[in-house]
Design a protein around this motif. Sequence first.
Motif, PDB file in Angstrom:
ATOM      1  N   SER A  16     -27.464 -18.796  32.519  1.00  0.00           N
ATOM      2  CA  SER A  16     -26.228 -17.880  31.950  1.00  0.00           C
ATOM      3  C   SER A  16     -27.148 -16.873  30.897  1.00  0.00           C
ATOM      4  O   SER A  16     -28.196 -17.500  30.471  1.00  0.00           O
ATOM      5  CB  SER A  16     -25.226 -18.586  31.653  1.00  0.00           C
ATOM      6  OG  SER A  16     -25.824 -19.457  30.353  1.00  0.00           O
ATOM      7  N   GLN A  17     -26.580 -15.670  30.626  1.00  0.00           N
ATOM      8  CA  GLN A  17     -27.245 -14.883  29.834  1.00  0.00           C
ATOM      9  C   GLN A  17     -27.484 -15.812  28.469  1.00  0.00           C
ATOM     10  O   GLN A  17     -28.708 -15.484  27.573  1.00  0.00           O
ATOM     11  CB  GLN A  17     -26.337 -13.627  29.419  1.00  0.00           C
ATOM     12  CG  GLN A  17     -26.536 -12.628  30.840  1.00  0.00           C
ATOM     13  CD  GLN A  17     -25.963 -11.425  30.187  1.00  0.00           C
ATOM     14  OE1 GLN A  17     -24.978 -11.313  29.361  1.00  0.00           O
ATOM     15  NE2 GLN A  17     -25.881 -10.490  31.432  1.00  0.00           N
ATOM     16  N   CYS A  23     -26.051 -22.588  30.250  1.00  0.00           N
ATOM     17  CA  CYS A  23     -25.915 -23.322  31.428  1.00  0.00           C
ATOM     18  C   CYS A  23     -27.205 -22.859  32.297  1.00  0.00           C
ATOM     19  O   CYS A  23     -27.538 -21.589  32.434  1.00  0.00           O
ATOM     20  CB  CYS A  23     -24.559 -22.764  32.177  1.00  0.00           C
ATOM     21  SG  CYS A  23     -24.458 -23.576  33.911  1.00  0.00           S
ATOM     22  N   ALA A  40     -20.170 -19.873  30.680  1.00  0.00           N
ATOM     23  CA  ALA A  40     -21.414 -19.916  30.943  1.00  0.00           C
ATOM     24  C   ALA A  40     -21.658 -20.648  32.282  1.00  0.00           C
ATOM     25  O   ALA A  40     -22.327 -20.104  33.071  1.00  0.00           O
ATOM     26  CB  ALA A  40     -22.465 -20.672  29.922  1.00  0.00           C
ATOM     27  N   GLU A  53     -20.201 -18.176  34.824  1.00  0.00           N
ATOM     28  CA  GLU A  53     -21.123 -17.026  35.136  1.00  0.00           C
ATOM     29  C   GLU A  53     -22.318 -17.467  36.042  1.00  0.00           C
ATOM     30  O   GLU A  53     -22.631 -16.743  36.850  1.00  0.00           O
ATOM     31  CB  GLU A  53     -21.612 -16.893  33.794  1.00  0.00           C
ATOM     32  CG  GLU A  53     -22.882 -15.574  33.990  1.00  0.00           C
ATOM     33  CD  GLU A  53     -23.465 -15.233  32.553  1.00  0.00           C
ATOM     34  OE1 GLU A  53     -24.617 -15.047  32.638  1.00  0.00           O
ATOM     35  OE2 GLU A  53     -22.845 -15.703  31.437  1.00  0.00           O
ATOM     36  N   THR A  54     -22.682 -18.716  35.628  1.00  0.00           N
ATOM     37  CA  THR A  54     -23.980 -19.040  36.428  1.00  0.00           C
ATOM     38  C   THR A  54     -23.654 -19.809  38.022  1.00  0.00           C
ATOM     39  O   THR A  54     -24.535 -19.262  38.766  1.00  0.00           O
ATOM     40  CB  THR A  54     -24.751 -20.140  35.709  1.00  0.00           C
ATOM     41  OG1 THR A  54     -24.666 -20.050  34.251  1.00  0.00           O
ATOM     42  CG2 THR A  54     -26.111 -20.510  36.201  1.00  0.00           C
ATOM     43  N   GLU A  94     -13.524 -16.532  33.073  1.00  0.00           N
ATOM     44  CA  GLU A  94     -14.621 -16.001  33.629  1.00  0.00           C
ATOM     45  C   GLU A  94     -14.883 -15.979  35.220  1.00  0.00           C
ATOM     46  O   GLU A  94     -14.949 -14.765  35.812  1.00  0.00           O
ATOM     47  CB  GLU A  94     -15.930 -16.576  33.289  1.00  0.00           C
ATOM     48  CG  GLU A  94     -17.355 -16.088  33.626  1.00  0.00           C
ATOM     49  CD  GLU A  94     -17.764 -14.709  33.141  1.00  0.00           C
ATOM     50  OE1 GLU A  94     -18.345 -14.201  33.735  1.00  0.00           O
ATOM     51  OE2 GLU A  94     -17.428 -14.450  31.821  1.00  0.00           O
TER      52      GLU A  94
END
Length: 469
Positions: A71-72, A76, A102, A105-106, A165
């Motif tokens: 993740s950014q 994660c 996170a 997102e990942t 998300e």
Amino acid sequence: MKKQRWIQTGIAIMGLCGCMTGCNSTSNSYDTYVIPEQEESTLEPVASLYVDGSYEGIAPTIEETIAMYASQDGLCVIEKKEHYYEVTLNYENGSYKEIGAAYAETIQKASPDYVTIMEPYLYENIKATFSDLQGNYTALEERINALKQSLPEAYQEEMEGFAEEISNGEHGFAEDEKLSYEEAVLMQMVPDALRGTACSAMAVWGEKSATGKPIAARILEWDLGSENQMCSGHCVVHMINGDKSFTSVSVLGLLNVLTAINDNGVFVGELDVGINREFIYEGKTCYTYDLRYALENFDNAKDMGEYLINNSVNYTFSHNLILTDAENSYCVENCVSEDLGVSLLRDTSTELHEGLEWSSPDSLCVVNSFAAAVNEDRITGSEDNLIRWMKYNQWIGAKEQLTVTDVKDMLTCEQVDSNVVNVHSEAVYHMVIVDYDTRMIQVAFTGREGVVDKPEFVNIGTFDDFERE
């Protein structure tokens, strides 16, 4: 007429008996009958229910990382392996809501088709529980809202972060190859809101273990999906949170507990029991999240088991748990309905149902029913439960002591497609074995091809050596 029919029937029966037993001068008697000479049988079995081969000398595989995603914010990290995803969630550097976001997102980076796999699977489970919704999901939404609100605030925030998300602004229930916010929330509590597991487990220790240390194993049977799509989402999740850290063997994206072990070696796996008189969610909570809380906060099996028993009145469904540590092994029989029995820690001293036998000291078995005599009996009258119980009893009793290899051979000794009641069935999602001598955890993950007779076991590490960075 009735009397006449009885007379006619009687005459017919007597006539038939006369034909069968009458003696005349041309009939052979047993005194004159000559038994033909017997030749050696040429019959050969066309199949066996058992599988040849052993894991002796075969080390569990250590899988290499194929690709890595993060993740950014770095909370994660997901490593893609051949058969599973290894996930690290760092709770030491972010809030629960940030962790949830996170993770979602990942996942979308690591598994771009994740949503199209999970959404139809979710609806297969919904339809199995609610067969007559006809597009009206109000009853289901009420159920999941009540259960979500019963959870600790941190878990709710984590679930919200994930759902916000992954849903990308979508809301409501619709089969559209997307995951809405509400669908993503339901995904986190399937065993509590819909259920759908059928499993077995065992443990040996002391004189029954070749090392004297416990060996625990659990088989998770789950709906693999109509196309085995769930087998694309195997994962091992390391939740890094100081002394609350634990590792979960699960489904990609799930934040509750199906099978898990904490850094102190407390191992737990859930098993459905399915004997509630009715489903009640008002004032109830999710036992799969209580399992997570207990793993985070207890360092031994007995204390964890007593905590779960004391809270069992708050759960939606009755269930069993295999619960072990380096010193003790139990079955937690959590009975949520007082008229069906009591919640208790079952061990070798617990009286079993009348007629239910367990022959091997220093061992126990768990199937999808309570075994304690004080609880409702769904073993002795259930073919699935009784046969699996008897198989474990026979297999464990067949050897004086068991090694990890023996346990692996035992769990996989049957042909999967043999059309009998199997321990190793076509519904197996994963098998997990914990060896308290080496502290190693091994997992057999079912692939998209479905369950195979002799699966590959993967070494996912020891329960006290996972990264803490």
